[in-house]
Design an enzyme around this catalytic site. Structure first.
Site, PDB file in Angstrom:
ATOM      1  CG  HIS A   1      -0.619   8.911   3.611  1.00 31.28           C
ATOM      2  ND1 HIS A   1      -0.788   7.559   3.831  1.00 31.28           N
ATOM      3  CD2 HIS A   1      -0.187   9.421   4.795  1.00 31.28           C
ATOM      4  CE1 HIS A   1      -0.465   7.270   5.088  1.00 31.28           C
ATOM      5  NE2 HIS A   1      -0.095   8.380   5.691  1.00 31.28           N
TER       6      HIS A   1
ATOM      7  CG  ASN B   1      -4.491   3.311   8.936  1.00 36.36           C
ATOM      8  OD1 ASN B   1      -4.609   2.308   8.231  1.00 36.36           O
ATOM      9  ND2 ASN B   1      -4.053   4.472   8.464  1.00 36.36           N
TER      10      ASN B   1
ATOM     11  CD  GLU C   1      -1.001   3.864   8.201  1.00 32.08           C
ATOM     12  OE1 GLU C   1      -0.688   4.310   9.314  1.00 32.08           O
ATOM     13  OE2 GLU C   1      -1.222   4.586   7.215  1.00 32.08           O
TER      14      GLU C   1
ATOM     15  NE  ARG D   1      -2.950   2.635   2.878  1.00 36.67           N
ATOM     16  CZ  ARG D   1      -2.828   3.378   3.970  1.00 36.67           C
ATOM     17  NH1 ARG D   1      -2.315   2.854   5.080  1.00 36.67           N
ATOM     18  NH2 ARG D   1      -3.215   4.623   3.983  1.00 36.67           N
TER      19      ARG D   1
ATOM     20  CD  GLU E   1      -4.250   7.607  10.067  1.00 37.08           C
ATOM     21  OE1 GLU E   1      -3.770   8.661  10.491  1.00 37.08           O
ATOM     22  OE2 GLU E   1      -3.837   6.493  10.417  1.00 37.08           O
TER      23      GLU E   1
ATOM     24  CE1 TYR F   1       0.997   2.392  13.440  1.00 44.80           C
ATOM     25  CE2 TYR F   1      -0.993   3.584  12.844  1.00 44.80           C
ATOM     26  CZ  TYR F   1       0.230   3.034  12.494  1.00 44.80           C
ATOM     27  OH  TYR F   1       0.673   3.121  11.195  1.00 44.80           O
TER      28      TYR F   1
END
Ligand code: FCB
Length: 446
Positions: A120, A291, A348, A76, A165, A293
């Protein structure tokens, strides 16, 4: 260490243009808001810039060889909008498009599926000068850009992402000033979010025309927001924060409505919604990319906002982000059960740690391996409960430019020695390679 995944599960890695490409002034690339932000004193740690980054622009063949060694099935990456359309008044920059053409061909030749992300964060500076994402015409420009890229790559690229995002594009860029272009206005942030999502909807239409049969999605970044205690004040504050951070975006894209409680809170700064906008924004998608984290833990500040609380026993990565695999599970389950998404990718996930090369020249990143293993376990658990996750993209293949933190945070499975640009696969690279190989072997045996 072994987790069960479906036999057609896609193993990938993710990156973005400004973070890896470098070649910032080559082949007619125009200025982006990140070039400008980096050259503004005090915005980016140590004055770092993406001018050279990992020099992926010149070294992509070498990096594709690393991807092959890793056994990667998908990569990606994002297109740098100012490479393709350096300026609104100049024509398409063919040299810029040629780069992505070569990259796509080289990936396909290596049997790696390109997942192409149109945005992005590196908005052409010229569009920012004309008002940026808070202006509706930026969404129109985005649709035209999507059409241009789709025209060129749509015959070969079968997996597309419009935005990465949109929370970060709008709030970090226009509301909190932490990212380019560095504005600090709630009104601008909400208008930017509105136009980013509107542009997303139009881009989906443009890609459906130019890349027939392709799958198209958006990447969102759910961060679970948990109350520090179960007091009604903290629970209410966490819910309100979740509205700004998460529901605003999920509801718009997946339900075609902004959440009432957030609209009420921001009546003075309400976004400029035209008839039909929300229908455009919520056009049906083929997948949603997640995504994730970490999570945030908050308590009420007594003034309608929240205060961040450090979770008592959570381990932290080098970003000061809590290691919290249950938050990945929660986010995937939420997308599926609450929002009815029936096709998901983890687009992600990964961790920064203070990697160093040992005496043997290698990088023994045991913490990253433990992090990834924990998160993959959480994803496998969601899959086992029927959540339709189709693939996983580790962030990131290479250490790279981590936005306002510059090169100080290393997320790669491959260590980049910035002075020489040498690539050194870390232990996590070898670990991921074995995991992909084992998963493929299990799929063949089943
Ligand atoms: C995500 C961004 C990505 C990278 C990781 C660490 O929010 O999409 O570019 O910076 O965080």
């Amino acid at each position: 260490m072994t987790h069960d995944f479906p036999s057609d599960f896609v193993w990938g890695a993710a990156a973005s243009a400004y973070q890896i490409e470098g070649a910032a002034y080559e082949d007619g690339r125009g200025e982006s808001i990140w070039d400008r932000f980096c050259s503004t004193p005090g915005k980016v740690r140590a004055g770092d810039t993406g001018d050279v980054a990992c020099d992926f622009y010149h070294r992509y063949r070498e990096d594709i060889a690393l991807m092959r060694e890793l056994g990667l099935e998908a990569f990606r990456f994002s297109i740098a909008w100012p490479r393709v359309l350096p300026s609104a008044t100049r024509p398409v920059n063919e040299a810029g498009l040629d780069f992505y053409d070569r990259l796509v061909d080289a990936l396909l030749e290596a049997r790696i599926r390109p997942f192409v992300n149109l945005f992005h964060w590196d908005l052409p500076q010229e569009l920012e000068d004309a008002g940026g994402w808070p202006e509706r015409r930026t969404a129109e420009a985005f649709a035209a850009y999507a059409e241009t890229v789709g025209d060129r790559l749509g015959d070969r690229v079968k997996d597309w992402i419009t935005h990465n995002e949109p929370f970060c594009t709008s709030w970090l860029g226009y509301g909190l000033g932490a990212h380019a272009p560095g504005r600090t206005s709630v009104k601008d942030a909400l208008a930017a979010a509105h136009h980013a999502l509107l542009g997303h909807g139009w881009a989906v239409e443009a890609l459906r025309r130019t890349a027939p049969g392709a799958e198209i999605g958006i990447v969102i970044d759910p961060w679970p927001i948990h109350p520090a205690t179960d007091s009604p004040e903290d629970v209410t504050a966490a819910y309100a924060e979740d509205g700004i951070r998460n529901r605003w975006f999920f509801d718009a894209v997946l339900r075609g409505a902004y959440p009432e409680d957030v609209l009420e809170r921001f009546t003075d700064d309400a976004p400029p919604v035209h008839d039909g906008d929300l229908a455009t924004m919520s056009t049906p998608l083929d997948f949603v990319g997640v995504n994730n984290y970490s999570r945030r833990t908050v308590r009420a500040d007594g003034r309608g906002g929240v205060i961040e609380v450090r979770a008592a026993d959570g381990e932290l990565t080098n970003m000061d982000w809590e290691v919290y695999p249950a938050g990945m599970h929660e986010s995937l389950v939420r997308m599926h059960r609450e929002y009815g998404v029936d096709s998901l990718y983890v687009t992600e996930n990964g961790a920064a740690f203070a990697d160093v090369r040992g005496h043997d020249g290698q990088v023994h990143d045991v913490e990253r391996i433990a992090y990834l293993d924990g998160y993959l376990g959480a994803i496998a658990a969601a899959v086992a409960e029927g959540v339709p996750v189709r693939g996983y993209f580790v962030w990131s293949l290479l250490d790279n430019f981590e936005w306002s933190l510059g090169y100080s945070k290393r997320f790669g499975l491959v260590y980049v020695d910035y002075p020489t640009l040498e690539r050194i696969p870390k232990d996590s690279f070898h670990w991921y390679r074995e995991l992909i190989a084992a998963s493929r072997a299990a799929a063949l045996a089943s």
